[in-house]
Design a protein around this motif. Structure first.
Motif, PDB file in Angstrom:
ATOM      1  N   UNK A  44      -5.861  -4.889   0.497  1.00 23.53           N
ATOM      2  CA  UNK A  44      -7.047  -4.036   0.608  1.00 23.53           C
ATOM      3  C   UNK A  44      -8.251  -4.798   1.155  1.00 23.53           C
ATOM      4  N   UNK A  74      -7.783  -3.313   8.317  1.00 23.61           N
ATOM      5  CA  UNK A  74      -6.762  -2.259   8.353  1.00 23.61           C
ATOM      6  C   UNK A  74      -5.900  -2.392   9.602  1.00 23.61           C
ATOM      7  N   UNK A 112      -1.705  -6.498  -3.480  1.00 25.19           N
ATOM      8  CA  UNK A 112      -2.520  -5.316  -3.237  1.00 25.19           C
ATOM      9  C   UNK A 112      -3.962  -5.705  -2.916  1.00 25.19           C
ATOM     10  N   UNK A 113      -4.501  -6.656  -3.677  1.00 23.57           N
ATOM     11  CA  UNK A 113      -5.868  -7.141  -3.430  1.00 23.57           C
ATOM     12  C   UNK A 113      -5.959  -7.712  -2.023  1.00 23.57           C
ATOM     13  N   UNK A 166       0.839  -1.209   0.000  1.00 24.32           N
ATOM     14  CA  UNK A 166       0.000   0.000   0.000  1.00 24.32           C
ATOM     15  C   UNK A 166       0.870   1.254   0.000  1.00 24.32           C
TER      16      UNK A 166
END
Lengths: 250, 234
Positions: free
Chosen positions: A244, A248, A240-241, A200
């Motif tokens: 995300x 968090x 990245x997938x 990220x």
């Protein structure tokens, strides 16, 4: 051999810049491309003309400093070869050669063929590291790593950060570079811990720097002197997938 | 280093996914994938024209009888279409801005023709979809189809439509753009979603070529069938 060069000349970042025509006389086929430019520069100095500024350091194809677009191709026409390792025997007498700098908003021209690639350093500073000191080299059997993972990480780590991928991309995207760095860490246990935050952080920094977006042209792979595969871009997209979709953290 | 913002891992507040380059690409990919599915389904459905009026019109009736669901599908497709186009244009301008000074000498090494014209084949498809809806769905360009449309005689509408050389030509050219778009899209979707590796990258490119040819052949067969009198009104 004798050649005709069209070289990009630009006084400084504010200058508009233009192509200038120079003859390259009595060039030996054993010279490297940069040595050929050295000869041309000596001629220019004798004539009282400002020599052509270009980046170079090791001239062994490992430092990632040289950065010329030759006849529209970053690092010239040879596969898996930096421009410093390209020899003049790949050209013939009478050839016309166009020499331009890396072209990207993220790589502004400093002078002539020299561009500012600190955007790449800032992407590294954003996440291209392991946060804790991992100490000295561990015993070979202390941290088991599969041969496949070790090889893949090494393939990604072959990236010398020259930016040819950006120069070759029709969108001036930095995806292959970022993908190589993200993958290099994501394949090893020391790097895996922060893989999610890293991908990220590095992509956000890449976007801030004004690189373009990947359209899967595959031009980057063709230009890469270290033959980094676009499979690493797929790997980065997966990372990245995953990141995300993950809850968090921090 | 001091003048630019650096987002480090430790103090990093992630940017909302859809605002990042990969996030936007993922949105392009997912909506694009839906359209690959739609284009395939639409082709298979319409190819029933070769089975005769009864079959094709029965298929049209089945679709119409979906009622509210049909509208849900239509509105979803329109939304996906809008998202796909919005981000395509946004990305196109971002990409252009990323190289403010062009190369004097520009060459293509690996990139395919279809990959380089995605924005243009895409815009051609957009214009075609607008025309296609005005032609067959909203009956604006050819009001004489109104009676056929009321009876859901899709079979006759297709034949009357494609009997006109100009209309056939527009459809055929549009399908070439569609095939070019699909050609790059197939590989691109898998790559964007990270569903590729060194072995599958060249394979998926070939699958994309073959898939584009199937789509092209399937769609072209209809106007060609009408023009060659293989499919007739009676």
């Amino acid at each position: 051999m004798n050649l005709t060069l069209y070289v990009w000349r630009q006084k400084n970042a504010d200058d508009k810049g233009r192509m200038e025509k120079y003859p390259a006389k009595n060039i030996s086929s054993h010279m490297s491309f940069l040595e050929m430019l050295d000869v041309v520069n000596e001629d220019l100095i004798e004539q009282g003309v400002e020599p052509i500024a270009f980046d170079h350091d090791c001239r062994e194809g490992i430092c990632g400093m040289c950065s010329l677009v030759v006849n529209g191709r970053p690092h010239g026409p040879e596969k898996a070869t930096t421009i410093c390792q390209l020899h003049m025997r790949h050209f013939s007498d009478g050839d016309v050669i166009y020499i331009e700098p890396w072209r990207a908003k993220a790589f502004p021209v400093i002078k002539d063929l020299v561009v500012d690639r600190s955007a790449i350093d800032r992407i590294m500073a954003a996440g291209g590291f392991v946060s804790i000191n991992t100490g000295g080299v561990p015993d070979a059997n202390a941290i088991p790593i599969s041969k496949t993972d070790a090889d893949t990480a090494m393939d990604a780590a072959a990236c010398i950060g020259c930016g040819a991928c950006v120069a070759a991309c029709k969108n001036a995207s930095g995806m292959l570079f970022v993908a190589a760095k993200v993958s290099q860490f994501a394949h090893l246990p020391q790097g895996k811990v922060e893989a999610s935050q890293r991908v990220r952080a590095m992509i956000d920094q890449m976007d801030i720097e004004g690189f373009g977006n990947c359209t899967n042209f595959q031009e980057c792979e063709a230009a890469c002197p270290k033959e980094i595969s676009i499979k690493f871009i797929a790997k980065m997209n997966r990372e990245y997938l995953k990141s995300s979709m993950a809850p968090t953290k921090g | 280093m001091d003048t630019m913002q650096v987002s480090t891992m430790c103090h990093h507040r992630p940017v909302t996914a859809y605002k990042t380059s990969i996030g936007m690409k993922l949105l392009m990919g997912i909506t694009g994938f839906i359209f690959i599915g739609f284009v395939t389904g639409h082709m298979i459905g319409n190819l029933q024209v070769f089975l005769g009026a009864e079959k094709l019109n029965a298929y049209a009736h089945t679709l119409q009888s979906l009622g509210a669901l049909l509208w849900v599908i239509r509105l979803s497709l329109l939304t996906f279409f809008a998202v796909h186009i919005f981000f395509a244009i946004k990305l196109y301008f971002q990409n252009r801005a990323s190289r403010p000074v062009k190369y004097v000498k520009e060459v293509n090494v690996e990139s395919t023709f279809s990959s380089r014209i995605m924005i243009w084949s895409g815009l051609a498809m957009f214009s075609f979809v607008v025309y296609h809806l005005m032609h067959f769905t909203l009956i604006i360009t050819n009001p004489e189809y109104a009676v056929l449309k009321e009876n859901l005689d899709v079979y006759s509408m297709m034949i009357v439509g494609f009997s006109n050389y100009w209309i056939s030509a527009v459809y055929m050219v549009a399908m070439i753009f569609l095939a070019l778009h699909v050609n790059h899209a197939v590989f691109s979707v898998f790559q964007t979603f990270g569903l590729t590796n060194a072995k599958w990258i060249p394979l998926l490119r070939r699958i994309g070529n073959i898939y584009a040819l199937i789509i092209l052949a399937g769609y072209l067969s209809m106007p060609v069938g009408v023009l060659l009198n293989i499919i007739t009104l009676h």
